[in-house]
Structures are given as structure tokens and as C-alpha cells.
Design a protein around this motif. Structure first.
Motif, PDB file in Angstrom:
ATOM      1  N   GLN A   1       0.813  -1.205   0.000  1.00 31.93           N
ATOM      2  CA  GLN A   1       0.000   0.000   0.000  1.00 31.93           C
ATOM      3  C   GLN A   1       0.852   1.262   0.000  1.00 31.93           C
ATOM      4  O   GLN A   1       0.519   2.257  -0.659  1.00 31.93           O
ATOM      5  N   ALA A   2       1.981   1.248   0.734  1.00 32.76           N
ATOM      6  CA  ALA A   2       2.837   2.443   0.789  1.00 32.76           C
ATOM      7  C   ALA A   2       3.351   2.803  -0.597  1.00 32.76           C
ATOM      8  O   ALA A   2       3.432   3.988  -0.950  1.00 32.76           O
ATOM      9  N   ALA A   3       3.706   1.797  -1.394  1.00 23.07           N
ATOM     10  CA  ALA A   3       4.177   2.067  -2.748  1.00 23.07           C
ATOM     11  C   ALA A   3       3.040   2.582  -3.623  1.00 23.07           C
ATOM     12  O   ALA A   3       3.231   3.485  -4.451  1.00 23.07           O
ATOM     13  N   GLN A   4       1.840   2.015  -3.447  1.00 22.28           N
ATOM     14  CA  GLN A   4       0.687   2.506  -4.202  1.00 22.28           C
ATOM     15  C   GLN A   4       0.383   3.952  -3.842  1.00 22.28           C
ATOM     16  O   GLN A   4       0.074   4.774  -4.720  1.00 22.28           O
TER      17      GLN A   4
ATOM     18  N   SER B   1      14.790  10.247  -5.424  1.00 22.40           N
ATOM     19  CA  SER B   1      14.979  10.358  -6.862  1.00 22.40           C
ATOM     20  C   SER B   1      14.210  11.543  -7.434  1.00 22.40           C
ATOM     21  O   SER B   1      13.109  11.872  -6.978  1.00 22.40           O
ATOM     22  N   ALA B   2      14.779  12.171  -8.451  1.00 25.17           N
ATOM     23  CA  ALA B   2      14.100  13.311  -9.092  1.00 25.17           C
ATOM     24  C   ALA B   2      12.854  12.859  -9.827  1.00 25.17           C
ATOM     25  O   ALA B   2      11.850  13.582  -9.889  1.00 25.17           O
ATOM     26  N   ASP B   3      12.897  11.649 -10.395  1.00 27.70           N
ATOM     27  CA  ASP B   3      11.732  11.093 -11.077  1.00 27.70           C
ATOM     28  C   ASP B   3      10.951  10.202 -10.117  1.00 27.70           C
ATOM     29  O   ASP B   3      11.459   9.811  -9.063  1.00 27.70           O
ATOM     30  N   CYS B   4       9.739   9.875 -10.491  1.00 26.79           N
ATOM     31  CA  CYS B   4       8.917   8.951  -9.699  1.00 26.79           C
ATOM     32  C   CYS B   4       9.444   7.539  -9.947  1.00 26.79           C
ATOM     33  O   CYS B   4       9.276   6.984 -11.038  1.00 26.79           O
ATOM     34  N   THR B   5      10.103   6.980  -8.928  1.00 25.67           N
ATOM     35  CA  THR B   5      10.830   5.722  -9.087  1.00 25.67           C
ATOM     36  C   THR B   5      10.449   4.737  -8.005  1.00 25.67           C
ATOM     37  O   THR B   5      10.297   5.108  -6.834  1.00 25.67           O
ATOM     38  N   LEU B   6      10.303   3.470  -8.389  1.00 26.16           N
ATOM     39  CA  LEU B   6      10.083   2.378  -7.448  1.00 26.16           C
ATOM     40  C   LEU B   6      11.266   1.420  -7.504  1.00 26.16           C
ATOM     41  O   LEU B   6      11.902   1.253  -8.555  1.00 26.16           O
TER      42      LEU B   6
ATOM     43  N   VAL C   1      18.907  15.634   9.210  1.00 22.45           N
ATOM     44  CA  VAL C   1      19.137  14.300   8.660  1.00 22.45           C
ATOM     45  C   VAL C   1      18.103  13.315   9.209  1.00 22.45           C
ATOM     46  O   VAL C   1      17.540  12.500   8.466  1.00 22.45           O
ATOM     47  N   ILE C   2      17.854  13.413  10.519  1.00 24.67           N
ATOM     48  CA  ILE C   2      16.875  12.527  11.137  1.00 24.67           C
ATOM     49  C   ILE C   2      15.495  12.752  10.529  1.00 24.67           C
ATOM     50  O   ILE C   2      14.756  11.791  10.253  1.00 24.67           O
ATOM     51  N   ASP C   3      15.141  14.006  10.310  1.00 31.48           N
ATOM     52  CA  ASP C   3      13.839  14.307   9.695  1.00 31.48           C
ATOM     53  C   ASP C   3      13.733  13.665   8.313  1.00 31.48           C
ATOM     54  O   ASP C   3      12.686  13.101   7.948  1.00 31.48           O
ATOM     55  N   ASP C   4      14.817  13.760   7.533  1.00 29.20           N
ATOM     56  CA  ASP C   4      14.802  13.153   6.198  1.00 29.20           C
ATOM     57  C   ASP C   4      14.697  11.631   6.284  1.00 29.20           C
ATOM     58  O   ASP C   4      14.013  10.997   5.471  1.00 29.20           O
ATOM     59  N   ILE C   5      15.376  11.037   7.272  1.00 28.99           N
ATOM     60  CA  ILE C   5      15.278   9.583   7.448  1.00 28.99           C
ATOM     61  C   ILE C   5      13.834   9.192   7.743  1.00 28.99           C
ATOM     62  O   ILE C   5      13.292   8.241   7.152  1.00 28.99           O
ATOM     63  N   TYR C   6      13.178   9.923   8.638  1.00 27.34           N
ATOM     64  CA  TYR C   6      11.771   9.642   8.949  1.00 27.34           C
ATOM     65  C   TYR C   6      10.899   9.805   7.707  1.00 27.34           C
ATOM     66  O   TYR C   6      10.018   8.971   7.426  1.00 27.34           O
ATOM     67  N   ASP C   7      11.128  10.875   6.954  1.00 22.40           N
ATOM     68  CA  ASP C   7      10.300  11.132   5.770  1.00 22.40           C
ATOM     69  C   ASP C   7      10.492  10.036   4.722  1.00 22.40           C
ATOM     70  O   ASP C   7       9.517   9.544   4.140  1.00 22.40           O
ATOM     71  N   PHE C   8      11.747   9.670   4.469  1.00 19.59           N
ATOM     72  CA  PHE C   8      12.006   8.615   3.491  1.00 19.59           C
ATOM     73  C   PHE C   8      11.402   7.288   3.951  1.00 19.59           C
ATOM     74  O   PHE C   8      10.808   6.552   3.157  1.00 19.59           O
ATOM     75  N   ALA C   9      11.584   6.965   5.247  1.00 20.82           N
ATOM     76  CA  ALA C   9      11.054   5.704   5.767  1.00 20.82           C
ATOM     77  C   ALA C   9       9.537   5.657   5.648  1.00 20.82           C
ATOM     78  O   ALA C   9       8.954   4.620   5.294  1.00 20.82           O
ATOM     79  N   GLU C  10       8.879   6.776   5.933  1.00 16.75           N
ATOM     80  CA  GLU C  10       7.418   6.812   5.816  1.00 16.75           C
ATOM     81  C   GLU C  10       6.987   6.609   4.366  1.00 16.75           C
ATOM     82  O   GLU C  10       6.057   5.846   4.081  1.00 16.75           O
ATOM     83  N   ALA C  11       7.679   7.247   3.430  1.00 16.12           N
ATOM     84  CA  ALA C  11       7.344   7.085   2.019  1.00 16.12           C
ATOM     85  C   ALA C  11       7.563   5.654   1.559  1.00 16.12           C
ATOM     86  O   ALA C  11       6.854   5.162   0.670  1.00 16.12           O
ATOM     87  N   GLN C  12       8.516   4.977   2.191  1.00 13.59           N
ATOM     88  CA  GLN C  12       8.818   3.599   1.801  1.00 13.59           C
ATOM     89  C   GLN C  12       8.017   2.572   2.588  1.00 13.59           C
ATOM     90  O   GLN C  12       8.158   1.365   2.350  1.00 13.59           O
ATOM     91  N   GLY C  13       7.222   3.033   3.540  1.00 16.22           N
ATOM     92  CA  GLY C  13       6.379   2.117   4.295  1.00 16.22           C
ATOM     93  C   GLY C  13       7.102   1.380   5.396  1.00 16.22           C
ATOM     94  O   GLY C  13       6.650   0.318   5.845  1.00 16.22           O
ATOM     95  N   PHE C  14       8.224   1.919   5.894  1.00 13.60           N
ATOM     96  CA  PHE C  14       9.003   1.269   6.939  1.00 13.60           C
ATOM     97  C   PHE C  14       8.678   1.884   8.295  1.00 13.60           C
ATOM     98  O   PHE C  14       8.594   3.115   8.424  1.00 13.60           O
ATOM     99  N   GLU C  15       8.565   1.038   9.287  1.00 15.15           N
ATOM    100  CA  GLU C  15       8.254   1.505  10.641  1.00 15.15           C
ATOM    101  C   GLU C  15       9.513   1.483  11.497  1.00 15.15           C
ATOM    102  O   GLU C  15      10.149   0.440  11.645  1.00 15.15           O
TER     103      GLU C  15
END
Length: 452
Positions: free
Chosen positions: A11-14, A95-100, A185-199
Motif C-alpha cells: 500500500q505504501a508504494a501505491q 529520486s528526481a523522477d517517480c521511481t520504485l 538528517v533525522i527528519d529526512d530519514i523519517y520522511d524517506f522511511a514513511e514514504a517507503q512504508g518502513f516503521e
């Protein structure tokens, strides 16, 4: 119209691609070092194919980019078949483009799992557990350093500059102010993890200057190895965005502690759903002690997997918060094998020997292999260590060469991990070790040039 494969992704990827045009898909596998290998392609092309090809030589490439000898035959580089595991699909939010990104399973042209592929090695170990009615649960802890950009390998690595204008300080374990120094850096880690569906279960400051620990929730070993594999990349990308490096070297900074990947293990009985380390009254079971005994007996033979580089052994020094022993104890952080405080349902064994530089698939496979052998052998561990285990005698190989010698001589480990994998792993690591021995260090020039 949505391609059929997009209906199979998490679902996170969708959510990540919702309302956007998917540009690119990265087809990736982890090599021996845990480096992402593979190919990127337009999403439209990915949708038209159900398998891809890469030469098997990717598992013979060393960390320096050289090629090790193939111990299994001629170096003909036959193609392997890569089959996407859609359940691993996740965003590449930097990534600059929408990438999976999609992790692929690796098979030979006859359809058999390629034995050198690290993800397959872990699956092989889990199949041995499953055959006996067991299901391992693991919970990894990841330690790493944020460091200043280092573009000259001849210069020592130094801590990053914090928001205060000072460099990150050591000896600030669990300090929230220290974490705030590199909060972006921590904020970016949280943001990336959320976008990737990682807890993320938690982030804390460790004892080194700029050293951070991230804890992940317990779960299936393959899924968590996939997450660590992805996390290493996302953390590096988050650091680069804020003009610093993230490193998972076991010992990047002289005089600072090293970075470990502590692994918590428990084993579930598939039929009953119960933790086999606890009985119905909540007491420790013989299986719990057997698992520890297996760790004590067989961990020396897998240190080459848990500490895979010459730098890894710089972490195994006394008085730097890294256990270099095979003692076990309840709530004792000086032991290599710690039993944390827990309820009977979550009783577990923590292996504190693995370095964060290990391939997560191989680190988990190696640790679980030792516990599995203990359960099968039914032996008992040594008495619990009730004091300071740092005072114990060294029991581990302290060089990569010695560790490889012990690994290849262990018949039980070869049977569990696969003899072909062990042979390829040894070949790659012997090549790396030989290359390292050709490098003259500053210590040698300083103390030997004019004195010997």
C-alpha cells in the motif's frame, strides 16, 4: 489503466505513486557485500516483462570492484534469471523522477535458487527451521555514524558539523540534544522511511561522535533483511541531502566505538504459535538453552560473515563497548550473548557480535544457523556469566584470515549455509584480504620507515 503488477505492490508504494506518472523501476539484488546490483528501466518496459537477466559474476565481485576466482567452475558468466518479488516494492523518494525499487529473487536457468545469492542463503536457513515446525522471529538494531564529507581517503574521518556550529561530540549516549544537532538528517530519514512504508521503533544517540542507533520492530527475517538493505541506502541519501556522509563501517573513526548490528532472536512453534523459549508456566525451556549453546559452539565459524572486512576487527577490542566473548547472561551488556528483560512470550537471545558492515541477509542467516544447530544438537551452554564478561579471554578470531580458516573448516556451517556459497564467499574475501595486504598504512610509515 493500471498495469497488473501495480495491484500486487504494498500500500505504501501505491500511495507514493498515486496521482503521479511512474517513470522508472529499479530491479535490484544484493551482492555478497550487500551492495545493490541490477538495472533500472522505464516503468513501461518493466510492466511488459516478468523476469530479467544478470550474469552470475555479480556474486564474485569484491568490494573494490575486482573479480574473485570462481571456485565452482570456469568463469563463463552464465545469465541468472531474476524474478521480481512484488511484496518488496518500495519508493525511491530521493529520486528526481517517480521511481520504485523492487528486490528480485535469483534462479539459475533450470529454475533452482542460485546458492550464492545472499537472500537465498537466508531462505535456505529458514527452510531448515520450517522443516522442524519452527519459525524464527528477529529484531535488528542498526548503528551507524554521520560524518563530515570525506573526499580524500588519505584523510581521517571526522564527525559532522552540527547546527550549533560545533562538531558532533562523543560520550553523549541517549542525549536528545546530541540527536538534535543533526535533526535535519533525522527528519529526512523519517520522511524517506514513511514514504517507503518502513516503521522505525526508535532512534537514539549512541556513544560515538555522530553515532546513531535505529531499532526496527521484530518480525520475519527475510522481510527485515530487506528493510535493512533498503535502510542503508535511504540513510545514505538522507545524509547526502544535508551535506554529510552516513557510514556503516564497523570502525570508521579512530578512538571512537564501533557500529554493531545487534540481532534479537526468538523461535515460534508453527503449530501452536508459542515461543519455544518459554513453557506454559513462563519458565525458560531446554530449547532456550540449546539455542544459546549453538551460538557458543558455532559463532566462531561465522565471524567471517558477521565481521566481513579487515576494518571489522578493529571493533573487536577491549573497553570499547563491543563484546569479544561468547559468554551469555541475563540483562548483561558485557556478554556477547545477552538475554534482555522480557515477558515469557517475548523471551529472546540477543547476538551482540555482528558488525553493521555485514550483509544483512548473511548476518541474519549466520546467526540463525548457529542457533539452529544448537536446537538440533540439544547441547547445553556454559554457566551464565554473572560478572563482567569483558574480562573473559578472547574466543573469537581477531583477523579476517583466521575467521575464514575457521569458517571453511566447519562442516556443520557448510551444511546449513550451503557448501557452494561458503566456497564463493571465501574466494571473494581472500581476494579482498590479499588486496588489503598490499596497502602500506600511515602507522607503518611512521613507526617502521626509520626505526627498523
Amino acid at each position: 489503466m493500471t498495469p497488473d503488477w501495480l495491484k500486487q505492490i504494498p500500500q505504501a508504494a501505491q500511495d507514493y505513486i498515486a496521482g503521479r506518472r511512474l517513470d522508472e523501476v529499479e530491479c535490484i539484488v544484493a551482492d555478497i557485500a550487500g551492495v545493490a546490483r541490477g538495472k533500472a528501466m522505464p516503468a513501461s518496459k518493466f510492466a511488459r516483462q516478468d523476469k530479467f537477466y544478470l550474469p552470475n559474476s555479480i556474486f564474485l565481485q569484491t568490494i573494490t570492484g575486482e573479480w574473485a576466482d570462481n571456485p565452482t567452475g570456469a568463469f563463463t558468466e552464465p545469465d541468472m534469471i531474476l524474478v521480481p518479488d512484488y511484496s518488496t516494492t518500495t519508493a525511491a523518494p530521493w529520486s528526481a523522477d517517480c521511481t520504485l525499487q523492487v528486490i528480485h529473487d535469483v534462479f539459475d536457468q533450470q529454475g533452482a535458487p542460485v546458492p550464492m545469492a545472499p537472500r537465498n542463503v537466508l531462505k535456505r536457513v529458514l527452510s531448515l527451521y520450517e522443516a522442524r515446525g519452527w519459525r524464527p522471529i528477529v529484531a535488528p538494531e542498526m548503528e551507524f555514524f554521520l560524518v563530515a564529507r570525506n573526499v580524500d581517503p588519505n584523510q581521517p574521518i571526522i564527525p559532522p558539523m552540527g547546527r550549533s556550529g560545533r562538531r558532533a561530540a562523543a560520550k553523549q549516549a541517549y542525549s536528545l540534544s546530541a540527536v538534535d544537532e543533526y535533526g535535519k538528517v533525522i527528519d529526512d530519514i523519517y520522511d524517506f522511511a514513511e514514504a517507503q512504508g518502513f516503521e522505525i521503533d526508535g532512534i537514539l544517540q549512541e556513544g560515538g561522535a555522530g553515532q546513531i542507533e535505529i531499532n526496527l520492530n521484530h518480525g520475519d527475517p527475510v522481510r527485515l533483511a530487506d528493510e535493512i538493505f533498503f535502510f542503508k541506502r535511504l540513510i545514505r541519501e538522507a545524509a547526502l541531502r544535508e551535506d554529510c556522509f552516513a557510514t556503516f563501517m564497523a570502525k570508521p573513526i579512530e578512538g571512537e566505538p564501533g557500529s554493531a548490528m545487534h540481532i534479537h532472536h526468538s523461535i515460534i512453534d508453527i503449530a501452536s504459535g508459542r515461543n519455544i523459549f518459554s513453557d506454559e508456566q513462563g519458565r525458560e525451556t531446554p530449547a532456550f538453552l540449546n539455542f544459546i549453546a549453538g551460538m557458543q559452539a558455532h559463532l566462531p565459524a561465522v565471524i567471517a560473515l558477521l565481521a566481513p572486512y579487515v576494518n571489522s576487527y578493529r571493533r573487536y577490542v577491549p573497553d570499547f563497548a563491543a563484546p569479544i566473548n561468547l559468554e551469555w547472561g541475563r540483562d548483561n551488556r558485557t556478554t556477547g550473548l545477552r538475554v534482555p528483560v522480557s515477558s515469557p512470550e517475548s523471551r529472546r537471545v540477543e547476538n551482540r557480535l555482528a558488525g553493521m558492515d555485514c550483509n544483512p541477509y548473511l548476518g541474519l542467516a549466520a546467526s540463525l544457523a548457529c542457533g539452529y544447530l544448537g536446537l538440533v544438537e540439544g547441547s547445553d551452554p556454559r554457566p551464565e556469566c554473572l560478572g563482567d564478561a569483558y574480562m573473559s579471554e578472547d574466543e573469537l578470531p581477531l583477523t579476517l584470515g583466521d575467521a575464514l580458516d575457521i569458517m571453511v573448516e566447519s562442516e556443520p556451517i557448510g551444511e546449513v549455509l550451503g557448501k557452494e556459497f561458503v566456497a564463493v564467499y571465501e574466494s571473494v574475501k581472500r581476494n579482498e584480504y590479499k588486496e588489503f595486504l598490499q596497502v602500506i598504512s600511515p602507522w607503518e610509515r611512521e613507526h617502521l620507515l626509520l626505526n627498523v
